[in-house]
Design a protein around this motif. Structure first.
Motif, PDB file in Angstrom:
ATOM      1  N   HIS A   1     -77.392 -52.332  26.980  1.00  8.38           N
ATOM      2  CA  HIS A   1     -76.332 -53.156  27.574  1.00  8.38           C
ATOM      3  C   HIS A   1     -75.199 -52.276  28.090  1.00  8.38           C
ATOM      4  CE1 HIS A   1     -73.734 -56.584  28.308  1.00  8.38           C
ATOM      5  NE2 HIS A   1     -72.786 -56.032  27.570  1.00  8.38           N
TER       6      HIS A   1
ATOM      7  N   GLU B   1     -73.926 -52.016  31.926  1.00 12.73           N
ATOM      8  CA  GLU B   1     -72.506 -52.181  32.280  1.00 12.73           C
ATOM      9  C   GLU B   1     -72.004 -51.011  33.118  1.00 12.73           C
ATOM     10  OE1 GLU B   1     -70.157 -52.752  28.763  1.00 12.73           O
ATOM     11  OE2 GLU B   1     -70.010 -54.911  29.145  1.00 12.73           O
ATOM     12  N   ARG B   2     -72.387 -49.790  32.702  1.00 11.16           N
ATOM     13  CA  ARG B   2     -71.937 -48.619  33.453  1.00 11.16           C
ATOM     14  C   ARG B   2     -72.510 -48.615  34.865  1.00 11.16           C
ATOM     15  NH1 ARG B   2     -74.133 -43.801  34.804  1.00 11.16           N
ATOM     16  NH2 ARG B   2     -75.964 -44.132  33.492  1.00 11.16           N
TER      17      ARG B   2
ATOM     18  N   SER C   1     -70.773 -51.228  36.879  1.00  9.77           N
ATOM     19  CA  SER C   1     -69.406 -50.806  37.193  1.00  9.77           C
ATOM     20  C   SER C   1     -69.403 -49.726  38.264  1.00  9.77           C
ATOM     21  CB  SER C   1     -68.719 -50.306  35.928  1.00  9.77           C
ATOM     22  OG  SER C   1     -67.448 -49.762  36.218  1.00  9.77           O
TER      23      SER C   1
END
Length: 840
Positions: A698, A702-703, A706
């Motif tokens: 997860h 997310e990285r 982003s």
């Protein structure tokens, strides 16, 4: 001859003069003094442009056409509304510079015929000339008729006569060979030329107001004499390039490669990759001197990641800059706090006494936007990146950079997706104007290197390290791979912060100079308190000090832990990322919180750094070791794997990068520079990466999400080069288009109670600026900060501009350091939050 104003026309000795002389460009500076006719001001600016454009060596017809368009930049001052505004305080419904485009479009047929121009490229350049106040004109074709009527028929007629007269003054002007694509590229550059020429030409010290009288040819003759003096005194006349060697020491391998590699024709991009401490700055200077001698630039701009690194580079490069030139170059320090640099202030308007002197004129020093016009600029990369964002006067920055070799140091720190997008566009913009660049790095991933080289239509797939790569395809990979006197750096894992405190206390007791690099400020403060409680002399450096204290601590750190430092034995420094690149420090023992591989490699560059000054035999420990505070990467039970060991510092970097770093680095067990660095970087920051444990999937998603969003945000923000300045460069305030993304910050200005009201926390003439400290807006928002409407605070802010009153928060500090409930300040610890930590 006596000229007097009679009604709406200027008459001389009873005979009518040219009507265009009755349109004022500047108000009289005092009652009884003359107005300066708009057409005279336009010639002042054209004369300055003649001096500024000469070194660019455009073909003569294009040179004259660009000078002509520069001169016509204020044609819109010939109009009823502008004259009424100057003489009677009337209101303009349309800005005069937008009227310039309206009038030039009205006289477009004359310009097309006389310049041999096609209408598409002509309109690009007309809009560029008009948009010299920082914005492109915003009217559309259908909106031209109204402003033309308000300008007045007499103004329209007189403006046509001015255009015809200017065409006669530059008879060889031609745009016949300029394509629309070329005009769009020039449209980003021309407004900067016009702005620089206009700012000089508007200076009444160099161009005093003159009453209407001389015809335009005679006036231009005098304006040219004044322009040569003005450009020289402004510091923009240029300085001949030197030919003497820059350094008298034996060149290191990368420096020798920069001295001998064949340079391609035309604009070029060079990437210098080598380990920390290998002399990349000197290598770049050697290469830049050769590039300037080959006509690829007439000056330099050093772009650094932070103000601290810019200040350090300014001090480091100051001694050699004079030798780059065969005269006295103008040099600027370009960032928001340059006025606080004593070194910089000492050269402002310094006497030109010897060939190795550098100077900065007051004209250049008064505005950061002007700083890029000097022969040499040293500043933050932000000052350059703003040229590629739709910010006001981005074109002035681009014009200033276009004659420079752009040197971007620590380019890996600009690899964050948003900044990388802006940097790519900046390099394309720079190349489009014929500019060349050099990128310096120790830890650049291959994929990012490929993207940056592609901006100059170059690519290099060779993974060798160290390497000197040119966009032309030339690559020097025959550089030594041998590890230097420091040898390989062993890597050891520490299970907890408590283990780090114990290790540092023992090492300091053996006489070692030690450092612990922490990821979070609060963790750094806790560490220094724990060490002091254990009886260890510990210093603290982070970004949450007031500027006065940060400068004091940095100076003390350099004095103690620098190359020639003294009194370093038994001392420990606790620092955050601020020491990764900004300070030239040397430690015997290093502890670091787990961080991404690129950051750890940078930090390791401060371990056993100056072996010539402190050889192995004289060190209090037998070998260099990087001790990393980290959990076991083989035991990832859940998503909180890192938090249990690093606490607040666990949230600074993405967890998947942290795990990949720990997994690869602890298996490798050492850092071997330079030969092993490429493998370390690619293992974490490369394109083909191994999977992470399931609990971290997860965090990885997310990285990646982003990164994609930040990269897209960057490409959404940058100027649209292919559309030209008029359509692709709508300008806004700098704050609306940031050069870097990050958590919102607030600037606090510390104050003390004193006689007559609040006084700055720091002493001296720059006390208020030196009293600034920046902290997370999220954390500050939860606190009852001092009311900015309090009478004592209002009194301090009374003379401040609106933006400054809104942006800076004055905070009186009590005798015990208290600012408000939950917040206090300690000169030795920095800004302290007494409330529970909030992420951000």
């Amino acid at each position: 001859m006596t000229a007097v104003n009679s009604g709406d026309r200027v008459v001389e000795n009873g005979g009518e003069m040219r009507g265009y002389l009755d349109w004022p460009g500047k108000s009289a500076i005092a009652e009884g003094m003359p107005e300066h006719p708009a057409v005279y001001h336009m010639l002042d600016v054209a004369a300055v442009a003649e001096v500024l454009i000469a070194p660019f060596r455009f073909p003569k017809p294009l040179t004259q056409a660009l000078i002509l368009l520069t001169g016509l930049h204020d044609l819109g001052k010939i109009g009823n509304q502008f004259r009424a505004m100057l003489r009677d305080g009337g209101r303009q419904s349309q800005k005069h510079w937008e009227i310039t485009e309206v009038l030039l479009r009205h006289h477009e047929k004359m310009l097309e015929d006389r310049l041999g121009a096609q209408w598409r490229p002509l309109r690009q350049l007309v809009a560029a000339s008009a948009g010299h106040h920082g914005w492109p004109p915003g009217l559309n074709d259908k909106g031209f008729s109204g402003p033309l009527g308000l300008t007045g028929m007499q103004a329209v007629e007189d403006s046509g006569e001015v255009v015809a007269t200017f065409l006669a003054l530059w008879p060889e002007a031609s745009l016949a060979d300029v394509t629309t694509a070329q005009a769009k590229a020039l449209s980003w550059w021309l407004p900067g030329l016009v702005t620089a020429a206009d700012w000089i030409g508007s200076n009444t010290g160099w161009f005093p107001a003159m009453a209407a009288g001389p015809d335009l040819a005679d006036y231009l003759t005098g304006a040219r004499e004044r322009a040569a003096r003005a450009v020289s005194e402004a510091g923009l006349a240029g300085t001949p390039i030197g030919t003497v060697p820059l350094f008298d020491f034996s060149l290191r391998p990368m420096q020798a490669a920069c001295q001998s590699i064949d340079l391609p024709e035309g604009p070029m991009l060079a990437v210098i990759e080598d380990e920390t401490g290998a002399g990349k700055t000197e290598a770049a200077l050697i290469l830049a001197q050769r590039m300037m001698q080959a006509g690829k630039g007439r000056g330099l701009f050093f772009a650094l990641p932070t103000m601290a690194t810019a200040d350090a580079m300014f001090a480091r490069a100051e001694t050699v800059l004079g030798r780059l030139f065969a005269g006295v170059p103008s040099v600027t320090l370009a960032h928001g706090r340059s006025a606080l640099s004593e070194r910089y202030r000492s050269i402002v308007n310094a006497a030109r006494e010897s060939s190795d002197t550098i100077t900065c004129t007051p004209w250049l020093a008064e505005n950061r936007r002007k700083a890029l016009l000097a022969d040499v600029g040293v500043g933050t990369v932000d000052q350059a990146l703003l040229a590629a964002l739709p910010t006001r006067f981005n074109t002035l920055r681009h014009f200033g950079l276009s004659s420079k070799i752009l040197i971007v140091d620590e380019v890996h720190e600009i690899g964050e997706p948003y900044m990388a997008s802006v940097l790519e566009q900046l390099l394309r913009l720079h190349r489009g104007a014929g500019g060349s660049a050099i990128l310096l790095t120790a830890t650049l991933p291959l994929d990012l290197r490929r993207r940056l080289l592609a901006t100059y239509e170059g690519a290099a797939e060779n993974p060798a390290y160290p390497a000197l790569t040119l966009s032309s395809g030339a690559v020097r990979t025959d550089l030594p791979q041998e590890t230097g006197a420091k040898g390989a750096v062993a890597v050891a894992r520490l299970d907890s912060a408590a283990e780090a405190v114990t290790l540092l206390a023992q090492a300091a007791g053996q006489g070692a100079a030690c450092v612990w690099v922490r990821n979070a400020v609060d963790d750094a403060i806790a560490a220094v308190q724990d060490l002091r409680a254990a009886g260890v002399e510990a210093d603290l450096l982070h970004a949450r000090f007031a500027l006065c204290d940060r400068k004091r601590i940095e100076a003390a750190a350099l004095s103690r832990f620098g190359k020639a430092g003294a009194g370093r034995a038994d001392r420990v420094m606790i620092a955050t990322q601020v020491i990764e690149s900004s300070l030239d420090l040397d430690f015997d023992v290093m502890v670091s919180d787990l961080a991404p591989m690129a950051a750890l490699v940078q930090r390791t560059g401060r371990l056993w750094r100056h072996m010539e000054a402190r050889p192995r035999a004289g060190r209090p420990v037998p070998a260099p070791v990087l001790h990393v505070v980290s959990p076991d990467p083989a035991a990832v039970a859940d998503a909180h794997w890192l938090n249990r060991v690093l606490d607040r510092g666990a949230f600074v970097y993405p967890h998947d990068l942290q795990w990949r770093t720990a997994d690869h680095l602890f298996r490798e067990g050492r850092i071997v520079a330079p030969s092993g660095l490429r493998g370390l970087i690619e293992a974490v920051h490369g394109a083909d990466l191994p999977p992470v444990p399931e609990p971290l999937l997860h965090a990885e998603a997310e990285r990646l999400g982003s990164n994609a969003a930040r990269g897209a945000h960057g490409w959404q923000n940058v100027i649209r080069l292919a559309e030209g300045y008029r359509n692709g460069g709508a300008a806004s305030n700098d704050a609306d288009y940031p050069t870097r993304l990050g958590l919102p910050q607030r600037v606090l200005v510390l104050a003390r109670a004193g006689q007559g009201g609040l006084q700055p926390f720091a002493a001296g003439p720059e006390g208020w600026a030196l009293s600034e400290v920046t902290a997370s807006l999220v954390r500050l928002a939860a606190l009852p900060l001092p009311d900015q409407n309090a009478p004592a605070i209002v009194a301090v802010k009374a003379g401040w501009p609106d933006w400054k009153r809104d942006a800076l928060w004055i905070c009186p500090v009590a005798e015990d350091g208290a600012i408000c409930e939950g917040l206090r300040y300690d000169p030795d610890l920095g800004l302290l939050f007494d409330t529970p930590h909030v992420r951000g």
